[in-house]
Design an enzyme around this catalytic site. Structure first.
Site, PDB file in Angstrom:
ATOM      1  N   GLY A  14      90.181 148.859  43.167  1.00  0.00           N
ATOM      2  CA  GLY A  14      90.094 150.325  43.272  1.00  0.00           C
ATOM      3  C   GLY A  14      89.841 150.936  41.903  1.00  0.00           C
ATOM      4  CB  VAL A  27      81.209 149.102  24.539  1.00  0.00           C
ATOM      5  CG1 VAL A  27      79.851 149.218  23.850  1.00  0.00           C
ATOM      6  CG2 VAL A  27      81.044 148.612  25.976  1.00  0.00           C
ATOM      7  NE  ARG A  75      89.897 147.658  47.562  1.00  0.00           N
ATOM      8  CZ  ARG A  75      90.830 148.122  46.728  1.00  0.00           C
ATOM      9  NH1 ARG A  75      91.406 147.327  45.881  1.00  0.00           N
ATOM     10  NH2 ARG A  75      91.183 149.394  46.776  1.00  0.00           N
ATOM     11  CG  ASN A 106      98.889 142.239  41.000  1.00  0.00           C
ATOM     12  OD1 ASN A 106      99.120 141.700  39.913  1.00  0.00           O
ATOM     13  ND2 ASN A 106      99.695 143.127  41.551  1.00  0.00           N
ATOM     14  CB  THR A 108      91.088 142.189  38.788  1.00  0.00           C
ATOM     15  OG1 THR A 108      90.753 143.285  39.641  1.00  0.00           O
ATOM     16  CG2 THR A 108      90.028 142.001  37.720  1.00  0.00           C
ATOM     17  CG  ASP A 131      98.316 151.178  43.712  1.00  0.00           C
ATOM     18  OD1 ASP A 131      98.066 152.360  43.985  1.00  0.00           O
ATOM     19  OD2 ASP A 131      97.857 150.220  44.359  1.00  0.00           O
ATOM     20  N   GLY A 189     109.879 167.848  42.588  1.00  0.00           N
ATOM     21  CA  GLY A 189     111.164 168.317  43.111  1.00  0.00           C
ATOM     22  C   GLY A 189     111.285 168.159  44.610  1.00  0.00           C
ATOM     23  CG  HIS A 256      90.224 157.505  48.652  1.00  0.00           C
ATOM     24  ND1 HIS A 256      90.650 157.365  49.946  1.00  0.00           N
ATOM     25  CD2 HIS A 256      90.017 156.256  48.169  1.00  0.00           C
ATOM     26  CE1 HIS A 256      90.681 156.074  50.251  1.00  0.00           C
ATOM     27  NE2 HIS A 256      90.300 155.378  49.196  1.00  0.00           N
TER      28      HIS A 256
END
Ligand code: F6P
Length: 326
Positions: A14, A27, A75, A106, A108, A131, A189, A256
């Site tokens: 993602g 780079v 992915r 993870n 990757t 995440d 809150g 998203h």
């Protein structure tokens, strides 16, 4: 120092705000040290297809402030196969690439670890995911932006919830981990927070909400991580409505939206530090490691350990959130 001369960088999984800042840092650090640097398009899929292009300083100009990833992401199913990884290796070898910076989560890292057990090209991983669920780092690239976006959204929902005396269930991302939900809940809150890591009871929530109403707190916000065990925000909202038909209940899913947008200052600086350090690590001869930041210091964790271990949510923060919601 190793003899690294040509490195490649890619983003995978993602997308996360700050990935571009990390690519820029990779780079520019590489060019500063007289290395050739290549960008691989669309993660492992691009490695397999040979979508590998030379990058220079100007290719990463004007991107530090942009969300998403200029290198695109995917992915990859094909990289899970031996044949896929062989093609990927052949493409890296054709460009004489002798070190790779992999920016992702993870999945990757798992791909990089398997690849390195088969081929002799070192990978250094950078934690790029909203995440914040990667072991071996306090923060991942994109998390700060995502929680700021989510909190801004919840603030807006609070206005209308307050005006109508409504109970809102707001779903945020996090299939396996509740960092986004916990920090969004504390920062906005919220009355209650449902996390994948903690068992929550619908009856207890119902009781809490009834008590709130008795105290004249007529609107409430509940933050729900998509991966929590009680179901999604709509499912939980329905159960609460059944127990309390008098409540005016609404559901909002941020979705998203929380993955896009210009990275915060925190994410830009974090990504720059990590991108810079990853090139230095490859130049020192490191490989098979995930770079992280712990107590403001750059750290390295073997891919195997980073993938095998779960980063726990801070239970003290969970307890604090309950107390502050009283
Ligand atoms: O891992 C990042 C993440 O945004 C998760 O929070 C979410 O569960 C998932 O990706 C969504 O994936 P996709 O964009 O493939 O639907």
């Amino acid at each position: 120092m190793s003899n690294i001369k040509r490195i490649a960088v890619f983003t995978s999984g993602g997308d996360a705000p700050g990935m571009n800042a990390a690519v820029r840092a990779v780079v520019r650090t590489a060019v500063y040290h007289d290395l050739f640097v290549y960008g691989i398009q669309r993660g492992y899929d691009g490695m397999i297809r040979g979508d590998i292009v030379r990058m220079d300083v100007s290719d990463v100009a004007n991107i530090i402030q942009r969300g998403g990833t200029i290198l695109k992401t995917a992915r990859s199913e094909a990289f899970r196969t031996k044949e896929g990884r062989k093609l990927a290796y052949e493409n890296l070898a054709a460009h004489d690439i002798d070190g790779v910076v992999a920016i992702g989560g993870n999945g990757t890292y798992t791909g990089a670890d398997i690849f390195m057990s088969e081929y002799n090209i070192p990978f250094v991983g950078l934690p790029g995911t909203i995440d914040n669920d990667i072991y071996g780092t306090d923060y991942t690239i994109g998390f700060d932006t995502a929680i700021n976006t989510a909190i801004e959204a919840v603030d807006k929902i609070r206005d209308t919830a307050d005006s109508h005396n409504r109970l809102f269930f707001v779903e945020v991302m996090g299939r396996h981990s509740g960092f986004i939900a916990l920090h969004t809940g504390i920062g906005s809150g919220a009355g209650a927070i449902f996390l994948p890591e903690i068992d929550s009871s619908i009856e207890e929530l119902s009781e809490f909400l009834r008590k709130s109403v008795k105290r004249q707190k007529l609107f409430n916000l509940v933050i729900v991580a998509e991966g929590n065990k009680n179901g999604d925000a709509s499912a939980i909202a329905n159960q609460i409505k059944q127990l309390n038909p008098e409540f005016d209940v609404r559901v909002a899913i941020i979705g998203h939206l929380q993955r896009g947008g210009s990275p915060t200052a925190m994410d830009r600086v974090l990504a720059s530090r990590m991108g810079h350090s990853s090139v230095k690590a490859l130049m020192r001869g490191e490989g098979g490691v995930a770079l992280g930041i712990i107590n403001d210091k750059i750290t390295f964790t073997p891919f195997k350990e980073a993938v095998a271990k779960t980063k726990p949510v801070n239970k003290d923060l969970v307890r604090m959130a309950e107390i502050l919601a009283l």
